[in-house]
Write a protein that holds these residues in place. Structure first.
Motif, mmCIF file in Angstrom:
data_model
loop_
_atom_site.group_PDB
_atom_site.id
_atom_site.type_symbol
_atom_site.label_atom_id
_atom_site.label_comp_id
_atom_site.label_asym_id
_atom_site.label_seq_id
_atom_site.Cartn_x
_atom_site.Cartn_y
_atom_site.Cartn_z
ATOM 1 N N GLU A 1 0.829 -1.210 0.000
ATOM 2 C CA GLU A 1 0.000 0.000 0.000
ATOM 3 C C GLU A 1 0.863 1.261 0.000
ATOM 4 O O GLU A 1 0.638 2.181 -0.796
ATOM 5 N N ASP A 2 1.877 1.306 0.859
ATOM 6 C CA ASP A 2 2.746 2.490 0.934
ATOM 7 C C ASP A 2 3.423 2.773 -0.402
ATOM 8 O O ASP A 2 3.392 3.903 -0.896
ATOM 9 N N HIS A 3 4.056 1.747 -0.944
ATOM 10 C CA HIS A 3 4.840 1.951 -2.171
ATOM 11 C C HIS A 3 3.940 2.281 -3.356
ATOM 12 O O HIS A 3 4.291 3.123 -4.186
ATOM 13 N N SER A 4 2.782 1.622 -3.453
ATOM 14 C CA SER A 4 1.912 1.892 -4.603
ATOM 15 C C SER A 4 1.261 3.274 -4.472
ATOM 16 O O SER A 4 1.127 3.997 -5.464
ATOM 17 N N THR A 5 0.914 3.659 -3.251
ATOM 18 C CA THR A 5 0.297 4.973 -3.065
ATOM 19 C C THR A 5 1.275 6.087 -3.432
ATOM 20 O O THR A 5 0.902 7.088 -4.043
ATOM 21 N N HIS A 6 2.524 5.882 -3.087
ATOM 22 C CA HIS A 6 3.548 6.872 -3.445
ATOM 23 C C HIS A 6 3.581 7.072 -4.966
ATOM 24 O O HIS A 6 3.592 8.208 -5.463
ATOM 25 N N ILE A 7 3.569 5.955 -5.698
ATOM 26 C CA ILE A 7 3.603 6.018 -7.173
ATOM 27 C C ILE A 7 2.342 6.707 -7.703
ATOM 28 O O ILE A 7 2.404 7.576 -8.584
ATOM 29 N N LEU A 8 1.196 6.320 -7.152
ATOM 30 C CA LEU A 8 -0.081 6.874 -7.627
ATOM 31 C C LEU A 8 -0.158 8.379 -7.363
ATOM 32 O O LEU A 8 -0.706 9.136 -8.166
ATOM 33 N N ARG A 9 0.421 8.833 -6.248
ATOM 34 C CA ARG A 9 0.429 10.275 -5.956
ATOM 35 C C ARG A 9 1.367 11.006 -6.903
ATOM 36 O O ARG A 9 1.041 12.075 -7.408
ATOM 37 N N GLU A 10 2.550 10.391 -7.139
ATOM 38 C CA GLU A 10 3.509 11.005 -8.071
ATOM 39 C C GLU A 10 2.882 11.217 -9.443
ATOM 40 O O GLU A 10 3.172 12.192 -10.126
ATOM 41 N N MET A 11 2.047 10.249 -9.880
ATOM 42 C CA MET A 11 1.531 10.271 -11.253
ATOM 43 C C MET A 11 0.098 10.803 -11.318
ATOM 44 O O MET A 11 -0.521 10.797 -12.391
ATOM 45 N N SER A 12 -0.412 11.270 -10.176
ATOM 46 C CA SER A 12 -1.792 11.761 -10.108
ATOM 47 C C SER A 12 -2.030 12.854 -11.162
ATOM 48 O O SER A 12 -1.261 13.815 -11.266
ATOM 49 N N GLY A 13 -3.086 12.694 -11.953
ATOM 50 C CA GLY A 13 -3.427 13.695 -12.969
ATOM 51 C C GLY A 13 -2.657 13.547 -14.261
ATOM 52 O O GLY A 13 -2.941 14.226 -15.248
ATOM 53 N N ASP A 14 -1.662 12.666 -14.282
ATOM 54 C CA ASP A 14 -0.903 12.455 -15.529
ATOM 55 C C ASP A 14 -1.780 11.669 -16.486
ATOM 56 O O ASP A 14 -2.238 10.571 -16.161
ATOM 57 N N PRO A 15 -2.051 12.205 -17.684
ATOM 58 C CA PRO A 15 -2.981 11.525 -18.599
ATOM 59 C C PRO A 15 -2.413 10.254 -19.205
ATOM 60 O O PRO A 15 -3.141 9.463 -19.801
ATOM 61 N N ALA A 16 -1.116 10.053 -19.091
ATOM 62 C CA ALA A 16 -0.471 8.956 -19.818
ATOM 63 C C ALA A 16 0.310 8.071 -18.851
ATOM 64 O O ALA A 16 1.534 8.004 -18.881
ATOM 65 N N PHE A 17 -0.440 7.396 -17.950
ATOM 66 C CA PHE A 17 0.196 6.546 -16.940
ATOM 67 C C PHE A 17 -0.553 5.228 -16.793
ATOM 68 O O PHE A 17 -1.777 5.201 -16.619
ATOM 69 N N VAL A 18 0.181 4.144 -16.855
ATOM 70 C CA VAL A 18 -0.350 2.796 -16.627
ATOM 71 C C VAL A 18 0.374 2.225 -15.422
ATOM 72 O O VAL A 18 1.611 2.171 -15.411
ATOM 73 N N PHE A 19 -0.376 1.799 -14.407
ATOM 74 C CA PHE A 19 0.255 1.206 -13.228
ATOM 75 C C PHE A 19 0.702 -0.211 -13.563
ATOM 76 O O PHE A 19 -0.050 -0.998 -14.150
ATOM 77 N N ASN A 20 1.939 -0.540 -13.150
ATOM 78 C CA ASN A 20 2.461 -1.887 -13.327
ATOM 79 C C ASN A 20 3.539 -2.078 -12.271
ATOM 80 O O ASN A 20 3.732 -1.219 -11.403
ATOM 81 N N LEU A 21 4.234 -3.191 -12.330
ATOM 82 C CA LEU A 21 5.378 -3.411 -11.467
ATOM 83 C C LEU A 21 6.627 -2.903 -12.178
ATOM 84 O O LEU A 21 6.610 -2.631 -13.375
ATOM 85 N N GLY A 22 7.738 -2.825 -11.431
ATOM 86 C CA GLY A 22 9.005 -2.454 -12.042
ATOM 87 C C GLY A 22 9.645 -3.608 -12.799
ATOM 88 O O GLY A 22 10.561 -3.415 -13.584
#
Ligand code: CP3
Length: 344
Positions: free
Chosen positions: A297-318
């Protein structure tokens, strides 16, 4: 979303309702059903059986609710009909019987004729599309550098010393090998699109072993040619590698629709390095999935906040889902990501 998928819209940087998510290696040993099948079949037996491949490709969509399926296959599969004798060893990776080290070894390879050589793969793509309806199917292939690294090293490597030395010391053999692999990769992906794949990912998993200058000189021209031809297919193209932080600006120049980012580079940092003309996909550290939920939860939320509002983002693993991942973490993670709105 019924007819337009949030995954495809995000690849193109267009508005979508929720942050889309899928996982590299979303089919694999972390799943009990997969392990049961593997007791009866070898990996390669599975990879050539269209019924099993269809089943294994569709399960993550049905079990986890991810926004895309990825064809169940392997980057090594097209090399078989090209004349490469290899096996895939559990917990290790591909092993090549006769590694390529000189011009004479190159002469043993022949060009892939996808539909004649691997009809089972394209039947699988068609069957997945039929079973999943509006959920898009991602086709994939290995990138020339990463395929070449297995062919030259003979298996996985830490240093890639044989690969680098061939590249530096026998540039015409290197060029010949990369051109041949590029042609096979384009043919293989073109056929997957012809049979229904709605996006394609090129896995250059180990290209991060190269310096920026070596990538520019020995790989970038080939990859520009690859994406130039793939982009003409009209589906989003994804280019992924690990440890590529310093290579990202050049990988963007290769011309994909989407760049994959591993966990070492912050997504916001990746965005500032490549600009806004390319979508980004990533980048949760896969190891979090083996532990308890709060780290996920911590690590994914950090990523989701960083990319919040970015129109061109797909969540995945590294990188890919490890065999030790807890299925429940993946399931919760999909629900968690889907709580975050996409850009209007
Ligand atoms: O993502 C998916 O669910 C689709 C399936 C997929 C596999 N391999 C299935 C597989 C994909 C996209 C690949 C690509 C692949 N194969 C890459 C690029 C992605 C990456 O992980 O960097 C690479 C480098 C390979 C080569 C390869 N094949 C490796 C390193 C291994 C793992 C060896 C091991 O046992 O850990 C394989 C075998 C493999 N390919 C497995 C799966 C599910 C495990 C096979 C098994 O059941 O034992």
């Amino acid at each position: 979303m019924a007819s337009t998928s949030r995954f495809i819209e995000a690849c193109w940087g267009r508005p979508h309702d929720r942050v889309p998510v899928w996982f590299m290696r979303q089919a694999g040993r972390y799943q009990e059903g997969y392990r049961n099948l593997r007791e009866r079949y070898s990996f390669l037996e599975m990879a050539h059986n269209p019924e099993i491949c269809t089943e294994v490709s569709c399960r993550p969509v049905e079990e986890l609710g991810v926004d895309a399926a990825i064809l169940f296959s392997d980057i090594m599969i097209p090399l078989g009909p090209m004349g490469v004798d290899f096996d895939i060893r559990e917990h290790y990776g591909p092993v090549i019987a006769h590694p390529i080290r000189e011009a004479g070894d190159l002469a043993r390879l022949h060009m892939l004729q996808p539909e004649d050589d691997l009809p089972e793969v394209f039947l699988t793509v068609e069957q997945i599309c039929r079973r999943l309806g509006s959920v898009p199917v991602i086709g994939f292939a290995g990138a020339p550098f990463t395929l070449a690294s297995y062919l030259i090293e003979g298996g996985p490597s830490r240093t890639y010393q044989n690969t680098k030395r061939l590249m530096w010391e026998q540039p015409s053999v290197w060029q010949g090998l990369l051109d041949m692999l590029a042609e096979a990769t384009v043919r293989h992906l073109t056929a997957q699109v012809r049979h229904g794949a709605q996006a394609i990912q090129v896995f250059d998993s180990w290209v991060g072993a190269l310096s920026v200058e070596d990538y520019r000189q020995f790989v970038l021209p080939v990859m520009k040619g690859v994406f130039n031809r793939l982009n003409a297919l009209g589906v989003p193209t994804i280019y992924f590698g690990t440890a590529t932080g310093s290579l990202l600006p050049l990988m963007r120049q290769a011309g994909p629709t989407v760049l994959g980012v591993d966990w070492r580079t912050p997504m916001s940092e990746a965005r500032s390095r490549v600009g806004t003309q390319v979508a980004l996909q990533g980048n949760l550290d896969p190891v979090t999935l083996a532990g308890s939920w709060p780290a996920v939860e911590d690590h994914s939320t950090h990523i989701l906040r960083e990319m919040s509002g970015d129109p061109a983002f797909v969540f995945n693993l590294g990188h890919g889902v490890p065999p030790e991942a807890k299925p429940d973490n993946l399931k919760r993670l999909v629900e968690w990501v889907h709580q975050f709105p996409g850009p209007a």
